[in-house]
Design a protein around this motif. Structure first.
Motif, PDB file in Angstrom:
ATOM      1  N   ALA A  23       0.825  -1.211   0.000  1.00  0.00           N
ATOM      2  CA  ALA A  23       0.000   0.000   0.000  1.00  0.00           C
ATOM      3  C   ALA A  23       0.859   1.261   0.000  1.00  0.00           C
ATOM      4  O   ALA A  23       0.495   2.272  -0.604  1.00  0.00           O
ATOM      5  CB  ALA A  23      -0.922  -0.007   1.213  1.00  0.00           C
ATOM      6  N   PHE A  24       2.005   1.205   0.667  1.00  0.00           N
ATOM      7  CA  PHE A  24       2.889   2.365   0.753  1.00  0.00           C
ATOM      8  C   PHE A  24       3.862   2.465  -0.423  1.00  0.00           C
ATOM      9  O   PHE A  24       4.627   3.421  -0.505  1.00  0.00           O
ATOM     10  CB  PHE A  24       3.706   2.300   2.048  1.00  0.00           C
ATOM     11  N   HIS A  25       3.837   1.512  -1.336  1.00  0.00           N
ATOM     12  CA  HIS A  25       4.896   1.402  -2.330  1.00  0.00           C
ATOM     13  C   HIS A  25       5.019   2.637  -3.226  1.00  0.00           C
ATOM     14  O   HIS A  25       6.135   3.029  -3.591  1.00  0.00           O
ATOM     15  CB  HIS A  25       4.687   0.164  -3.205  1.00  0.00           C
ATOM     16  N   SER A  26       3.919   3.278  -3.569  1.00  0.00           N
ATOM     17  CA  SER A  26       3.976   4.456  -4.430  1.00  0.00           C
ATOM     18  C   SER A  26       3.764   5.754  -3.650  1.00  0.00           C
ATOM     19  O   SER A  26       3.552   6.817  -4.236  1.00  0.00           O
ATOM     20  CB  SER A  26       2.916   4.350  -5.547  1.00  0.00           C
ATOM     21  N   TYR A  27       3.847   5.680  -2.348  1.00  0.00           N
ATOM     22  CA  TYR A  27       3.617   6.812  -1.458  1.00  0.00           C
ATOM     23  C   TYR A  27       4.912   7.613  -1.341  1.00  0.00           C
ATOM     24  O   TYR A  27       5.959   7.061  -0.997  1.00  0.00           O
ATOM     25  CB  TYR A  27       3.191   6.254  -0.105  1.00  0.00           C
ATOM     26  N   GLU A  28       4.874   8.904  -1.621  1.00  0.00           N
ATOM     27  CA  GLU A  28       6.095   9.689  -1.634  1.00  0.00           C
ATOM     28  C   GLU A  28       6.782   9.741  -0.277  1.00  0.00           C
ATOM     29  O   GLU A  28       7.979  10.057  -0.178  1.00  0.00           O
ATOM     30  CB  GLU A  28       5.828  11.110  -2.140  1.00  0.00           C
ATOM     31  N   TYR A  29       6.077   9.396   0.769  1.00  0.00           N
ATOM     32  CA  TYR A  29       6.663   9.278   2.102  1.00  0.00           C
ATOM     33  C   TYR A  29       7.818   8.277   2.082  1.00  0.00           C
ATOM     34  O   TYR A  29       8.744   8.364   2.884  1.00  0.00           O
ATOM     35  CB  TYR A  29       5.572   8.825   3.068  1.00  0.00           C
ATOM     36  N   PHE A  30       7.748   7.298   1.151  1.00  0.00           N
ATOM     37  CA  PHE A  30       8.821   6.321   0.984  1.00  0.00           C
ATOM     38  C   PHE A  30       9.602   6.526  -0.313  1.00  0.00           C
ATOM     39  O   PHE A  30      10.816   6.329  -0.342  1.00  0.00           O
ATOM     40  CB  PHE A  30       8.248   4.900   1.014  1.00  0.00           C
ATOM     41  N   THR A  31       8.926   6.918  -1.387  1.00  0.00           N
ATOM     42  CA  THR A  31       9.617   7.019  -2.676  1.00  0.00           C
ATOM     43  C   THR A  31      10.703   8.093  -2.667  1.00  0.00           C
ATOM     44  O   THR A  31      11.728   7.943  -3.344  1.00  0.00           O
ATOM     45  CB  THR A  31       8.626   7.313  -3.815  1.00  0.00           C
ATOM     46  N   ASN A  32      10.516   9.171  -1.910  1.00  0.00           N
ATOM     47  CA  ASN A  32      11.525  10.219  -1.862  1.00  0.00           C
ATOM     48  C   ASN A  32      12.834   9.725  -1.252  1.00  0.00           C
ATOM     49  O   ASN A  32      13.909  10.187  -1.603  1.00  0.00           O
ATOM     50  CB  ASN A  32      11.011  11.430  -1.075  1.00  0.00           C
ATOM     51  N   TRP A  33      12.734   8.789  -0.323  1.00  0.00           N
ATOM     52  CA  TRP A  33      13.923   8.265   0.344  1.00  0.00           C
ATOM     53  C   TRP A  33      14.481   7.020  -0.367  1.00  0.00           C
ATOM     54  O   TRP A  33      15.682   6.800  -0.362  1.00  0.00           O
ATOM     55  CB  TRP A  33      13.596   7.915   1.797  1.00  0.00           C
ATOM     56  N   PHE A  34      13.593   6.241  -0.942  1.00  0.00           N
ATOM     57  CA  PHE A  34      14.000   4.978  -1.559  1.00  0.00           C
ATOM     58  C   PHE A  34      13.457   4.909  -2.990  1.00  0.00           C
ATOM     59  O   PHE A  34      12.452   4.238  -3.250  1.00  0.00           O
ATOM     60  CB  PHE A  34      13.493   3.802  -0.726  1.00  0.00           C
ATOM     61  N   PRO A  35      14.091   5.600  -3.934  1.00  0.00           N
ATOM     62  CA  PRO A  35      13.573   5.656  -5.301  1.00  0.00           C
ATOM     63  C   PRO A  35      13.621   4.323  -6.039  1.00  0.00           C
ATOM     64  O   PRO A  35      12.815   4.108  -6.943  1.00  0.00           O
ATOM     65  CB  PRO A  35      14.470   6.700  -5.976  1.00  0.00           C
ATOM     66  N   ASP A  36      14.548   3.456  -5.673  1.00  0.00           N
ATOM     67  CA  ASP A  36      14.600   2.145  -6.327  1.00  0.00           C
ATOM     68  C   ASP A  36      13.446   1.291  -5.821  1.00  0.00           C
ATOM     69  O   ASP A  36      13.338   1.045  -4.616  1.00  0.00           O
ATOM     70  CB  ASP A  36      15.923   1.449  -6.022  1.00  0.00           C
ATOM     71  N   PRO A  37      12.552   0.827  -6.698  1.00  0.00           N
ATOM     72  CA  PRO A  37      11.348   0.109  -6.243  1.00  0.00           C
ATOM     73  C   PRO A  37      11.630  -1.183  -5.490  1.00  0.00           C
ATOM     74  O   PRO A  37      10.911  -1.510  -4.540  1.00  0.00           O
ATOM     75  CB  PRO A  37      10.573  -0.147  -7.535  1.00  0.00           C
ATOM     76  N   ASP A  38      12.657  -1.920  -5.895  1.00  0.00           N
ATOM     77  CA  ASP A  38      12.963  -3.169  -5.200  1.00  0.00           C
ATOM     78  C   ASP A  38      13.470  -2.905  -3.786  1.00  0.00           C
ATOM     79  O   ASP A  38      13.037  -3.554  -2.827  1.00  0.00           O
ATOM     80  CB  ASP A  38      14.000  -3.980  -5.991  1.00  0.00           C
ATOM     81  N   GLU A  39      14.384  -1.950  -3.681  1.00  0.00           N
ATOM     82  CA  GLU A  39      14.889  -1.602  -2.349  1.00  0.00           C
ATOM     83  C   GLU A  39      13.759  -1.058  -1.478  1.00  0.00           C
ATOM     84  O   GLU A  39      13.642  -1.398  -0.297  1.00  0.00           O
ATOM     85  CB  GLU A  39      16.004  -0.564  -2.453  1.00  0.00           C
ATOM     86  N   ARG A  40      12.909  -0.211  -2.077  1.00  0.00           N
ATOM     87  CA  ARG A  40      11.813   0.392  -1.310  1.00  0.00           C
ATOM     88  C   ARG A  40      10.891  -0.662  -0.730  1.00  0.00           C
ATOM     89  O   ARG A  40      10.511  -0.588   0.444  1.00  0.00           O
ATOM     90  CB  ARG A  40      11.029   1.355  -2.208  1.00  0.00           C
ATOM     91  N   LEU A  41      10.529  -1.657  -1.518  1.00  0.00           N
ATOM     92  CA  LEU A  41       9.637  -2.704  -1.023  1.00  0.00           C
ATOM     93  C   LEU A  41      10.298  -3.499   0.091  1.00  0.00           C
ATOM     94  O   LEU A  41       9.663  -3.823   1.099  1.00  0.00           O
ATOM     95  CB  LEU A  41       9.229  -3.631  -2.168  1.00  0.00           C
ATOM     96  N   ARG A  42      11.584  -3.793  -0.070  1.00  0.00           N
ATOM     97  CA  ARG A  42      12.301  -4.553   0.959  1.00  0.00           C
ATOM     98  C   ARG A  42      12.379  -3.772   2.263  1.00  0.00           C
ATOM     99  O   ARG A  42      12.080  -4.310   3.341  1.00  0.00           O
ATOM    100  CB  ARG A  42      13.719  -4.902   0.489  1.00  0.00           C
ATOM    101  N   VAL A  43      12.779  -2.506   2.159  1.00  0.00           N
ATOM    102  CA  VAL A  43      12.949  -1.691   3.359  1.00  0.00           C
ATOM    103  C   VAL A  43      11.609  -1.434   4.040  1.00  0.00           C
ATOM    104  O   VAL A  43      11.487  -1.553   5.272  1.00  0.00           O
ATOM    105  CB  VAL A  43      13.642  -0.355   3.015  1.00  0.00           C
ATOM    106  N   THR A  44      10.606  -1.084   3.255  1.00  0.00           N
ATOM    107  CA  THR A  44       9.288  -0.801   3.825  1.00  0.00           C
ATOM    108  C   THR A  44       8.738  -2.012   4.555  1.00  0.00           C
ATOM    109  O   THR A  44       8.248  -1.909   5.692  1.00  0.00           O
ATOM    110  CB  THR A  44       8.306  -0.366   2.720  1.00  0.00           C
TER     111      THR A  44
END
Length: 209
Positions: A23-44
């Protein structure tokens, strides 16, 4: 499709964290810090999984299910909530979060997240019975179907039944703030958050239940 809302079971923590991460994957609260989608999903997912595990007894977790699968999850902190100790986080595997991304970036995100919640935490101190929602998410595949509105009604009633009189939380999405305002939430604080050349808004809202 019928959605059943209920308190979350301990055995459902991992599935709930997966739903929240998507749900948070395309949320700029995370995308601004983790622009790489794979890393973002893992970290989130890593952050949410450990957060949910560590706070399971301290917070109240509610979920909505369709055909037995979780499609929405909320983490609600009662007015008497006390954040678990750093040791408790470590015992629940918090240090493993740093395996999923750059440590400095993760620490920067964590500081931002803590700072963004300050208006709500300060407001909680103004009176009894004020609850804080630290996570409210709906599976992307069912967004726009009315599940979110029904989920809100469910946890508002749950809070009232458990002695709460008011709810506060923050959002960083203009789309979300419009959604919440239509459901009776009032903005009581607004500020901007900057990182890496990007700026996003942060709206803190409240509602008497």
């Amino acid at each position: 499709m019928n959605t059943v809302f209920t308190p979350m079971q301990r055995s459902e923590i991992r599935e709930a964290a997966q739903v929240a991460a998507r749900a948070f994957h395309s949320y700029e609260y995370f995308t601004n810090w983790f622009p790489d989608p794979d890393e973002r999903l893992r970290v989130t997912f890593a952050i949410l999984w450990r957060e949910f595990k560590t706070n399971f007894r301290a917070s109240r977790y509610l979920v909505g299910k369709q055909d037995g699968k979780i499609v929405c999850v909320a983490q609600l902190n009662p007015s008497a909530y006390k954040k678990p100790s750093d040791l408790r986080y470590i015992l629940n595997g918090w240090l493993k979060v740093y395996r999923e991304g750059d440590r400095a970036t993760i620490d920067s995100w964590l500081k931002m997240d803590a700072d963004a919640g300050i208006p709500c935490h300060e407001y909680q101190k103004t009176g009894p019975g004020i609850w804080y929602a630290s996570s409210l998410t709906v599976e992307p595949s069912v967004q726009g179907t009315g599940v979110g509105s029904r989920f809100i009604a469910f946890w508002e009633e749950y809070i009232r039944e458990n002695g709460g009189r008011e709810l506060v939380f923050f959002t960083n999405s203009e789309k979300n703030i419009a959604f919440y305002q239509k459901r009776g939430f009032e903005v009581f604080d607004y500020r901007t958050i900057e990182y890496g050349g990007a700026t996003m808004g942060s709206w803190s809202v409240k509602k008497v239940l």
